[in-house]
Design an enzyme around this catalytic site. Sequence first.
Site, PDB file in Angstrom:
ATOM      1  N   HIS A 106     -23.191  -2.098  15.951  1.00  0.00           N
ATOM      2  CA  HIS A 106     -21.982  -1.511  15.362  1.00  0.00           C
ATOM      3  C   HIS A 106     -20.937  -1.474  16.483  1.00  0.00           C
ATOM      4  O   HIS A 106     -21.292  -1.350  17.656  1.00  0.00           O
ATOM      5  CB  HIS A 106     -22.186  -0.063  14.924  1.00  0.00           C
ATOM      6  N   ASP A 109     -21.516   1.202  18.976  1.00  0.00           N
ATOM      7  CA  ASP A 109     -22.760   1.177  19.760  1.00  0.00           C
ATOM      8  C   ASP A 109     -22.475   0.546  21.116  1.00  0.00           C
ATOM      9  O   ASP A 109     -23.097   0.912  22.110  1.00  0.00           O
ATOM     10  CB  ASP A 109     -23.841   0.285  19.115  1.00  0.00           C
TER      11      ASP A 109
HETATM   12  C1  XUL Z   1     -28.740   2.873   7.800  1.00  0.00           C
HETATM   13  C2  XUL Z   1     -28.833   1.475   8.231  1.00  0.00           C
HETATM   14  C3  XUL Z   1     -27.766   0.995   9.140  1.00  0.00           C
HETATM   15  C4  XUL Z   1     -27.298  -0.381   8.855  1.00  0.00           C
HETATM   16  C5  XUL Z   1     -26.111  -0.825   9.677  1.00  0.00           C
HETATM   17  O1  XUL Z   1     -29.773   3.297   6.990  1.00  0.00           O
HETATM   18  O2  XUL Z   1     -29.763   0.779   7.886  1.00  0.00           O
HETATM   19  O3  XUL Z   1     -28.237   1.108  10.436  1.00  0.00           O
HETATM   20  O4  XUL Z   1     -28.323  -1.300   9.070  1.00  0.00           O
HETATM   21  O5  XUL Z   1     -25.015  -0.009   9.529  1.00  0.00           O
END
Ligand code: XUL
Length: 441
Positions: A106, A109
């Site tokens: 993300h 992150d």
């Molecule tokens: C949340 C989830 C996230 C997504 C990316 O449950 O799986 O980590 O993969 O935003």
Amino acid sequence: MIILGNTEFFKGIGKIPFEGKESDNPLAYKYYDEKKVVAGKKLKDHLKFAVAYWHTFGNNGTDPFGAATRGFNWNLPKDPIDAARAKADAAFEFITKMGFHYYCFHDFDIVEEAATLSKSESRLHKITDYLIEKQKASGVKVLWGTANCFSHPRYMNGAATNPDFKVLAHAGAQVKIALDTTMALKGENYVFWGGREGYMSLLNTHMKRELDHLGQFLTLARDYARGQGFKGTFFIEPKPMEPSKHQYDYDAATVVGFLKEYGLQDDFKLNIEVNHATLAQHTFQHELQVAANANMLGSIDANRGDYQNGWDTDQFPNNIYEVTEAMLVFIEAGGLQGGGINFDAKIRRNSTDIEDLFLAHIGGADIFARALIAADRILSNSLYQQLKTNRYASFDQGSGKAFEDGKLSLKDIYQIALSQKTIEPLSGKQELYENIINQYL
Ligand code: XUL
Ligand code: CO
């Protein structure tokens, strides 16, 4: 507490070797031999394992009842860019030692979010430059990037589906920047997980309006990225609930319908996560099959739930039966379209040794490799496919075939039924199928 060294973060652990299933070395692969060819392709190319930046380098063991149980040296620098660089050093050391070739992230992150959008953007530019260097030096690539449009309090009522346009606009800007970052890092795909795209109560929610906004938002994101030359695939990651009571991307079937309704089916595919499937009361295999039916099986977030708990525990995968069933669908669908297997999983709060992160990923990679090998053998050596084909044999010829070909009317079917004598029971043979899987594990 994990106390890490300065230059080498994971001291005492070298590159994880493949030693085969007779090995007792906990820090070796037993099944994941990346060069092994299965169904015409190397395991590493089938599986494309990725490390999830957020869990592996961000999760410090906190839970709603207690403080962190793990400390990371890469969080020590006070300056956010220095901390982000240290984290990247640790990440690339880890990924390389695992022998993996991909990571997923993300936006926030890879560097801590700043007080304003433009300051966050300039932080992202700086860390992107650094990551480009690290990628060049190691050969490690981005499987997918995404924007975290769910953690900040501004997103408490959603991002693209927020009732306040100002929040939607902020999310749009964040997604634009995350797309720019992903493209600069040559990311192969881009993910949307709609954490708070849904509702807590329908009493205060215009569901249709919010869904239209989501469709429009994704269309704009697609058009922007394509305009910038992005060739990768966009993935939607279904999840029924948590953190919202009800999320619009509930499950694979809901997302396939949504994408078709808003004309997004050519650019978007699905990222199926095991624990999200089970939260939707489906099996992982079911969700993969629904995506494959729509030709939208894009990527996998690998983890597992807890069979007694009803929330997203994000444990590392270890259920060989569950993953083998899934790999049957995976192979029959011709693999993933653009994506790979991202370990969206976290070690437990009380897993506090430096090696635990390695053990968890080794276990996950071995389970997928073992399951893929078993599924390939089931498909090529066992009665499995033949049994399934025979089960539908009445549609391969005669009236059944005419029906499939659209050549029968309901009246024709009526006439056929009148002339039929007895209908012999046709056993489903479920126990035999189950035994075959067991035999090949
Ligand atoms: C949340 C989830 C996230 C997504 C990316 O449950 O799986 O980590 O993969 O935003
Ligand atoms: Co996920």
